[in-house]
Motif scaffolding. Structure first.
Motif, PDB file in Angstrom:
ATOM      1  N   ASP A 125       4.749  -0.549  -8.998  1.00 24.69           N
ATOM      2  CA  ASP A 125       3.749  -1.310  -8.252  1.00 24.69           C
ATOM      3  C   ASP A 125       4.424  -2.086  -7.135  1.00 24.69           C
ATOM      4  O   ASP A 125       5.507  -2.627  -7.308  1.00 24.69           O
ATOM      5  CB  ASP A 125       2.949  -2.236  -9.174  1.00 24.69           C
ATOM      6  CG  ASP A 125       3.783  -3.304  -9.837  1.00 24.69           C
ATOM      7  OD1 ASP A 125       4.823  -2.984 -10.439  1.00 24.69           O
ATOM      8  OD2 ASP A 125       3.399  -4.495  -9.765  1.00 24.69           O
ATOM      9  N   SER A 126       3.781  -2.097  -5.966  1.00 21.69           N
ATOM     10  CA  SER A 126       4.259  -2.846  -4.806  1.00 21.69           C
ATOM     11  C   SER A 126       5.667  -2.375  -4.434  1.00 21.69           C
ATOM     12  O   SER A 126       5.867  -1.196  -4.178  1.00 21.69           O
ATOM     13  CB  SER A 126       4.182  -4.349  -5.099  1.00 21.69           C
ATOM     14  OG  SER A 126       4.305  -5.105  -3.926  1.00 21.69           O
ATOM     15  N   LEU A 149       1.073   1.935  -7.579  1.00 21.10           N
ATOM     16  CA  LEU A 149      -0.037   1.031  -7.320  1.00 21.10           C
ATOM     17  C   LEU A 149       0.327   0.152  -6.131  1.00 21.10           C
ATOM     18  O   LEU A 149       1.290  -0.616  -6.187  1.00 21.10           O
ATOM     19  CB  LEU A 149      -0.319   0.169  -8.555  1.00 21.10           C
ATOM     20  CG  LEU A 149      -0.511   0.933  -9.876  1.00 21.10           C
ATOM     21  CD1 LEU A 149      -0.732  -0.046 -11.028  1.00 21.10           C
ATOM     22  CD2 LEU A 149      -1.658   1.920  -9.771  1.00 21.10           C
ATOM     23  N   MET A 247      -1.797  -6.460  -6.536  1.00 22.17           N
ATOM     24  CA  MET A 247      -1.245  -6.586  -7.891  1.00 22.17           C
ATOM     25  C   MET A 247      -2.286  -7.055  -8.904  1.00 22.17           C
ATOM     26  O   MET A 247      -1.961  -7.715  -9.888  1.00 22.17           O
ATOM     27  CB  MET A 247       0.000  -7.495  -7.903  1.00 22.17           C
ATOM     28  CG  MET A 247       1.137  -6.966  -7.058  1.00 22.17           C
ATOM     29  SD  MET A 247       2.635  -7.969  -7.116  1.00 22.17           S
ATOM     30  CE  MET A 247       3.414  -7.282  -8.567  1.00 22.17           C
TER      31      MET A 247
END
Length: 270
Positions: A125-126, A149, A247
């Motif tokens: 993520d990120s 994500l 997030m």
């Protein structure tokens, strides 16, 4: 905690200051209350981290935090939920953080993890999504499937939502994103594929799941990458969710959409 309470918590817990101050603030932000009990630290492929759940082919979750903060403690909640949904063990590496350890320390540490686990599935993520994509592009044989994500994919200026959505994304803005990137990747040119994987050769990526939201800063990073990957023949699933901050999946108990996207990730990894 409901959505309104979570949004108040995010506004009341700014992630700013020195790297040490940002790390402490992000941990408070992610835990959103009493600190949960955590598994003991384990070592895989020379990198410390934590296992959540057990059984099945392992999954590696590469945490976000701009390469400056975050870790297996901040990502315990989504890792636990994903472990339950998949019936598989999730390893969250505590890879080195910038500015003390700039890029490629993160890439090299996680490559050791992937080598040790024999083609795990990878979630990021990120910044962790950026890390997963860079490794998927350079070493696709090290992973079976990849889910990212809201990844950082482009520093070359193609995104319009980095500025347009800075006012609507509770968790991120373009100035903060650039500040964090400069701490870790500032020695790279913006058009280097390791800084902007959007500019790499995407056709060798493993089957890919991508998700982002309509009001976050990194929306275009996902849409631009998905468009290019699809044109180059990468097996791809894309989800775009409305009206959620960056997030959002960190709080699966507070956002139904957070738990929902983890179900989608689990389905992709099945």
């Amino acid at each position: 905690m409901d959505r309104a309470a979570l949004e108040r918590h995010i506004r009341d817990t700014p992630v700013e200051g020195s790297p040490a101050e940002m790390r402490a603030a992000f941990l408070r932000l992610a835990q959103a209350g009493d600190a949960p009990a955590l598994p003991q630290v384990a070592r895989v492929g020379g990198c410390d981290g934590r296992w959540f759940g057990r059984g099945g082919r392992p999954v590696v979750w590469l945490h976000g935090g701009g390469y400056v903060f975050g870790g297996s403690d901040t990502h315990a909640a989504p890792a636990r939920v994903l472990a339950g949904l998949t019936g598989r063990a999730i390893f969250v590496p505590d890879y080195p953080l910038a500015p003390e350890r700039p890029w490629p320390a993160q890439r090299d540490a996680v490559r050791g993890v992937l080598d040790a686990l024999d083609r795990p599935d990878v979630v990021g993520d990120s910044a962790g999504g950026h890390l997963g994509l860079v490794l998927g592009l350079s070493h696709p044989h090290l992973m079976r499937r990849l889910a990212v994500l809201s990844p950082n994919t482009d520093r070359s200026g193609q995104s319009t939502t980095r500025t347009r959505n800075s006012a609507t994304d509770l968790m991120n803005d373009d100035a903060q994103d650039r500040r964090l990137s400069d701490m870790a990747l500032g020695h790279l040119r913006d058009d280097d594929p390791e800084a902007s994987p959007l500019l790499g050769e995407l056709g060798t990526l493993p089957p890919l799941f991508m998700a982002a939201t309509t009001i976050e800063v990194l929306l275009d990073d996902t849409l631009l990458f998905a468009t290019r990957a699809g044109r180059e023949g990468v097996p791809l699933t894309l989800r775009v969710l409305p009206d959620l901050f960056h997030m959002w999946h960190l709080w699966p108990d507070a956002t139904p959409e957070g738990r929902g996207i983890l179900r989608d990730v689990a389905a992709h990894l099945a």
